[in-house]
Design a protein around this motif. Structure first.
Motif, mmCIF file in Angstrom:
data_model
loop_
_atom_site.group_PDB
_atom_site.id
_atom_site.type_symbol
_atom_site.label_atom_id
_atom_site.label_comp_id
_atom_site.label_asym_id
_atom_site.label_seq_id
_atom_site.Cartn_x
_atom_site.Cartn_y
_atom_site.Cartn_z
ATOM 1 N N ALA A 1 98.449 40.181 112.428
ATOM 2 C CA ALA A 1 98.535 38.745 112.663
ATOM 3 C C ALA A 1 97.923 38.351 114.000
ATOM 4 C CB ALA A 1 100.003 38.295 112.613
ATOM 5 N N PHE A 2 97.874 39.277 114.957
ATOM 6 C CA PHE A 2 97.366 38.965 116.290
ATOM 7 C C PHE A 2 96.154 39.834 116.592
ATOM 8 C CE2 PHE A 2 101.776 37.697 116.419
ATOM 9 C CZ PHE A 2 101.713 36.463 117.026
ATOM 10 N N SER A 3 95.265 39.258 117.371
ATOM 11 C CA SER A 3 94.025 39.948 117.712
ATOM 12 C C SER A 3 93.828 39.936 119.214
ATOM 13 C CB SER A 3 92.835 39.275 117.016
ATOM 14 O OG SER A 3 91.609 39.785 117.490
ATOM 15 N N GLY A 4 93.199 40.996 119.731
ATOM 16 C CA GLY A 4 92.820 41.018 121.134
ATOM 17 C C GLY A 4 91.541 40.248 121.400
ATOM 18 N N ASP A 5 90.853 39.820 120.340
ATOM 19 C CA ASP A 5 89.660 38.979 120.473
ATOM 20 C C ASP A 5 90.064 37.517 120.343
ATOM 21 O OD1 ASP A 5 88.459 41.414 120.465
ATOM 22 O OD2 ASP A 5 87.318 41.125 118.621
ATOM 23 N N PHE A 6 89.421 36.663 121.108
ATOM 24 C CA PHE A 6 89.656 35.228 120.937
ATOM 25 C C PHE A 6 88.435 34.458 121.394
ATOM 26 C CE2 PHE A 6 91.183 36.116 125.221
ATOM 27 C CZ PHE A 6 90.660 35.078 125.969
ATOM 28 N N VAL A 7 88.334 33.239 120.892
ATOM 29 C CA VAL A 7 87.224 32.332 121.210
ATOM 30 C C VAL A 7 87.808 31.049 121.765
ATOM 31 C CG1 VAL A 7 85.259 31.051 120.274
ATOM 32 C CG2 VAL A 7 85.820 33.309 119.359
ATOM 33 N N VAL A 8 87.225 30.552 122.851
ATOM 34 C CA VAL A 8 87.586 29.238 123.390
ATOM 35 C C VAL A 8 86.295 28.455 123.581
ATOM 36 C CG1 VAL A 8 89.746 29.887 124.511
ATOM 37 C CG2 VAL A 8 87.596 30.214 125.736
ATOM 38 N N CYS A 9 86.376 27.162 123.345
ATOM 39 C CA CYS A 9 85.192 26.329 123.509
ATOM 40 C C CYS A 9 85.597 24.950 123.986
ATOM 41 C CB CYS A 9 84.395 26.239 122.200
ATOM 42 S SG CYS A 9 85.306 25.550 120.826
ATOM 43 N N ALA A 10 84.667 24.268 124.624
ATOM 44 C CA ALA A 10 84.914 22.933 125.150
ATOM 45 C C ALA A 10 83.588 22.222 125.308
ATOM 46 C CB ALA A 10 85.646 23.009 126.489
ATOM 47 N N ARG A 11 83.640 20.911 125.208
ATOM 48 C CA ARG A 11 82.447 20.097 125.421
ATOM 49 C C ARG A 11 82.730 19.094 126.528
ATOM 50 N NH1 ARG A 11 79.284 15.954 121.207
ATOM 51 N NH2 ARG A 11 77.842 15.115 122.793
ATOM 52 N N HIS A 12 81.821 19.016 127.475
ATOM 53 C CA HIS A 12 81.892 18.047 128.553
ATOM 54 C C HIS A 12 80.546 17.333 128.616
ATOM 55 C CE1 HIS A 12 85.153 20.797 129.567
ATOM 56 N NE2 HIS A 12 85.687 19.812 130.264
ATOM 57 N N GLY A 13 80.528 16.108 128.121
ATOM 58 C CA GLY A 13 79.276 15.378 128.062
ATOM 59 C C GLY A 13 78.310 16.036 127.108
ATOM 60 N N ASP A 14 77.133 16.370 127.581
ATOM 61 C CA ASP A 14 76.112 17.014 126.750
ATOM 62 C C ASP A 14 76.139 18.531 126.842
ATOM 63 O OD1 ASP A 14 75.024 14.678 125.684
ATOM 64 O OD2 ASP A 14 73.764 14.365 127.452
ATOM 65 N N GLN A 15 77.176 19.104 127.451
ATOM 66 C CA GLN A 15 77.240 20.557 127.607
ATOM 67 C C GLN A 15 78.342 21.141 126.732
ATOM 68 O OE1 GLN A 15 76.906 22.388 131.559
ATOM 69 N NE2 GLN A 15 78.698 23.640 131.079
#
Length: 376
Positions: A166-180
């Protein structure tokens, strides 16, 4: 679009508070129900000793251990055990059967206290503790969801825990700020629940850093955070991309992580992104100069893929062959349509064997549109 940050922060806090802090009346009601059922079982056992088995008290003990905690749990189990002893005193039958049931009851009581000994320190029952972990895992999944992107930019990701966990040591995070657009894929050391718990903690910190620091400062800041934690074997690898959604230019930095792959639509060739280098996070003090970054351009029709080492490390440990296999799978996904491609790559890789977590991020640009020229 205006985002009410205050309301977004208060809402999760309230939801966590509802999960972590069970209502006192609810605990009392559950304890009262268990007490009532114990009384019914006791009267039935005395009245019908040959019909009602004394093992009827075992489910009541298990229910108390799952639904209650702290002193309420201890009192409820004491009531159930008292009811069982009353039945034994009034309806002692075949000695062999009675002693076997007594051993089962004693074993279940010991097992309940053994299983709940860790969560008792938090003052929550097992059911609430499971709910907390589920809520945290859902929050980790939400942090990986792509923000609103332009019509011609797409992003997909897949995180596949090892051995169906159920749990993984891998993870992804993402965010957008303006055009980036900032996306980070991190692989925490270890496996199983211990790595999953560290991933939950680290993801919150990296999600806060993402986009709040300039691209060159993200990995050094993440490294400083990991060092401050002082975790035993608490190192991690990471790859970070900062993509300009207006111009298509990007920069990539890595920390002990496999390189990204860039598919050029005009030449129909794959290129491994080189020049992005850095040591693992959490081992040594490192500054900006220790994490070199590579620059590139995501043109219409191009694809950028980055992944954890579990995707390319097969049973034989040949990373080169694994990378070629990954590019072949991604090329097949391009031919079939990239929608759902990240999940197909992960599942195909898992079918080849290996005991590591797997994660893939795919970012691509629709080929029927063009980037606008950057403003001078």
């Amino acid at each position: 679009m205006v985002l009410d940050v205050t309301s977004e922060r208060v809402r999760p806090q309230r939801s966590v508070r509802r999960i972590v802090t069970p209502r006192r009346n609810s605990s009392r009601l559950l304890a009262a129900v268990i007490t009532f059922l114990t009384l019914v079982a006791t009267l039935a056992g005395i009245s019908f000793p040959g019909t009602v088995s004394q093992s009827v008290f075992v489910p009541l003990i298990v229910c108390a251990g799952f639904l209650l905690s702290g002193r309420t749990l201890a009192r409820a189990i004491a009531v159930v055990v008292a009811g069982y002893l009353v039945v034994v005193a009034y309806a002692w039958g075949d000695r062999a059967v009675e002693w076997s049931v007594a051993c089962v009851v004693l074993a279940v009581v010991g097992l309940v206290f053994f299983v709940t000994r860790n969560v008792q320190a938090l003052g929550v029952p097992l059911s609430v503790g499971s709910g907390m972990l589920k809520d945290l895992r859902e929050r980790l999944d939400r942090q990986a969801l792509a923000p609103e992107l332009p019509d011609d930019v797409r992003m997909e990701h897949c995180v596949l825990p090892a051995k169906g966990g159920a749990f993984s040591g891998d993870f992804v995070v993402c965010a957008r700020h303006g055009d980036q657009l900032d996306v980070a894929l991190t692989d925490v050391s270890g496996s199983g629940h211990s790595a999953g718990m560290r991933a939950l903690l680290l993801s919150g910190a990296l999600s806060g850093l993402l986009g709040e620091t300039d691209p060159a400062g993200f990995l050094p800041a993440a490294n400083r955070y990991l060092i401050r934690q002082g975790w035993r074997d608490g190192f991690a690898s990471a790859i970070h991309i900062a993509l300009d959604l207006r111009t298509g230019s990007y920069s990539i930095g890595t920390a002990g992580h496999p390189s990204a792959a860039h598919y050029h639509a005009d030449s129909r060739r794959w290129e491994m992104v080189t020049g992005a280098e850095g040591l693992l996070l959490g081992l040594f003090e490192q500054g900006r100069d220790d994490f070199s970054r590579a620059a590139g351009m995501l043109a219409p029709g191009d694809v950028v893929v980055f992944y954890s080492d579990g995707v390319v490390e097969g049973p034989g440990g040949d990373i080169t062959a694994g990378t070629q296999r990954l590019l072949a799978m991604t090329q097949s996904a391009i031919s079939e349509g990239l929608t759902g491609g990240a999940h197909r790559i992960c599942t195909t890789s898992a079918a080849l064997g290996g005991d590591d977590d797997r994660s893939v991020v795919v970012i691509w640009r629709d080929g029927n549109r063009r980037y606008r020229r950057p403003m001078l």
